[in-house]
Design a protein around this motif. Structure first.
Motif, short mmCIF file in Angstrom:
data_model
loop_
_atom_site.label_atom_id
_atom_site.label_comp_id
_atom_site.label_asym_id
_atom_site.label_seq_id
_atom_site.Cartn_x
_atom_site.Cartn_y
_atom_site.Cartn_z
N ASP A 1 0.84 -1.19 0.00
CA ASP A 1 0.00 0.00 0.00
C ASP A 1 0.88 1.25 0.00
N ARG A 2 0.25 2.39 -0.08
CA ARG A 2 0.99 3.66 -0.08
C ARG A 2 1.25 4.11 1.37
N TRP A 3 2.06 3.35 2.06
CA TRP A 3 2.32 3.60 3.48
C TRP A 3 3.04 4.93 3.70
N TRP A 4 3.72 5.43 2.68
CA TRP A 4 4.51 6.64 2.82
C TRP A 4 3.67 7.91 2.82
N LEU A 5 2.39 7.80 2.46
CA LEU A 5 1.55 8.99 2.42
C LEU A 5 1.38 9.63 3.80
#
Length: 278
Positions: free
Chosen positions: A35-39
């Motif tokens: 997933d886009r965990w860095w958002l």
């Protein structure tokens, strides 16, 4: 020949450093999240940096922080004599004419210290800036984890003392909010758009301050028998419910206090007149 039952070659697959040592599972990938965990950490960095840039500019601007009856929370209470030259109203004169820099530098130390050591903000900048770790199930890049046992992070332990300072700051801002019901002639009965902005801000400031983990502990953290202290127990229950929203209150109060300062700046600089209801 590998039979499929032999242990993996840990020397060739394990990436050493940080928490990824030879005692951990031999997974070559840095993490398995897709997933886009860095958002979330990126949003934290953007939000906090925006506030830091704005508050730094306003703190050193040393101008346009008073417009009757509003005074910027960044400059209240005005503790330097030089505040009189800015027509910022009565002040305590604790710092004489020798204080040559912006009076906001005196004030911002306390709310800034409270927020920097706050348990939620620790999580925010630990993940967004220090990357320890940047997200759940994502290994941190540091070679060794020392937590808050060394300087400067050991200073996080003084959070409870900044809490008492934050109570004083919230009290001063409450007083400033009450004064927004006076007009330029110091007569009661005034209410403008700025009054509403101040009211919303002080509610959020108190909600954030009282939902603090230190406040929760002070109220009833050491009690062994809640039944013997029903009032403190009820207060603890209320604060615990607020504490569950501590993150949302932290962000809301952070931007509300910046909005109040921006509103005072715009009115004081003549960008627009304060709309009045009566």
């Amino acid at each position: 020949m590998a039979t499929g039952t032999e242990p993996p070659d840990t020397e060739s697959h394990t990436v050493r450093g940080g928490v990824r040592t030879g005692t951990r599972a031999a997974i070559g990938a840095r993490h398995l999240r897709s997933d886009r965990w860095w958002l979330a950490p990126a949003g934290t960095v953007a939000g906090l940096l925006a506030f830091v840039v704005y508050s730094t500019w306003r703190a050193f601007a040393d101008a346009d922080y008073y417009a009757t009856p509003y005074v910027s929370p960044f400059y209240s209470p005005c503790l330097a004599t030089r505040c009189q030259t800015m027509q910022a109203g009565p002040n305590a004169d604790l710092f004489g004419s020798w204080w040559a820099i912006s009076p906001a530098i005196i004030i911002l130390i306390f709310p800034l210290g409270f927020r920097l050591t706050c348990y939620y903000y620790r999580k925010a900048y630990y993940r967004g800036f220090w990357m320890a770790p940047p997200a759940c199930a994502v290994a941190e890049p540091h070679g060794k984890y020392t937590g808050e046992t060394r300087f400067p992070l050991i200073l996080q332990n003084i959070h409870r003392y900044f809490f008492y300072a934050a109570l004083l700051v919230a009290g001063v801002l409450t007083y400033d909010t009450v004064l927004t019901f006076r007009d330029e002639h110091h007569r009661w009965g005034h209410m403008g758009l700025g009054t509403v902005v101040f009211l919303v801000n002080i509610v959020l400031i108190w909600a954030y301050t009282l939902s603090c983990h230190s406040c929760r502990h002070i109220v009833a953290g050491r009690l062994k028998h809640f039944s013997k202290h029903p009032v403190r127990y009820r207060a603890w229950q209320l604060i615990s419910r607020m504490n569950a929203r501590h993150m949302q209150l932290a962000w809301a109060s952070l931007f509300s206090v910046a909005l109040v300062d921006l509103y005072v700046y715009l009115v004081a600089s003549g960008a627009f007149d304060d709309p009045r209801f009566f």
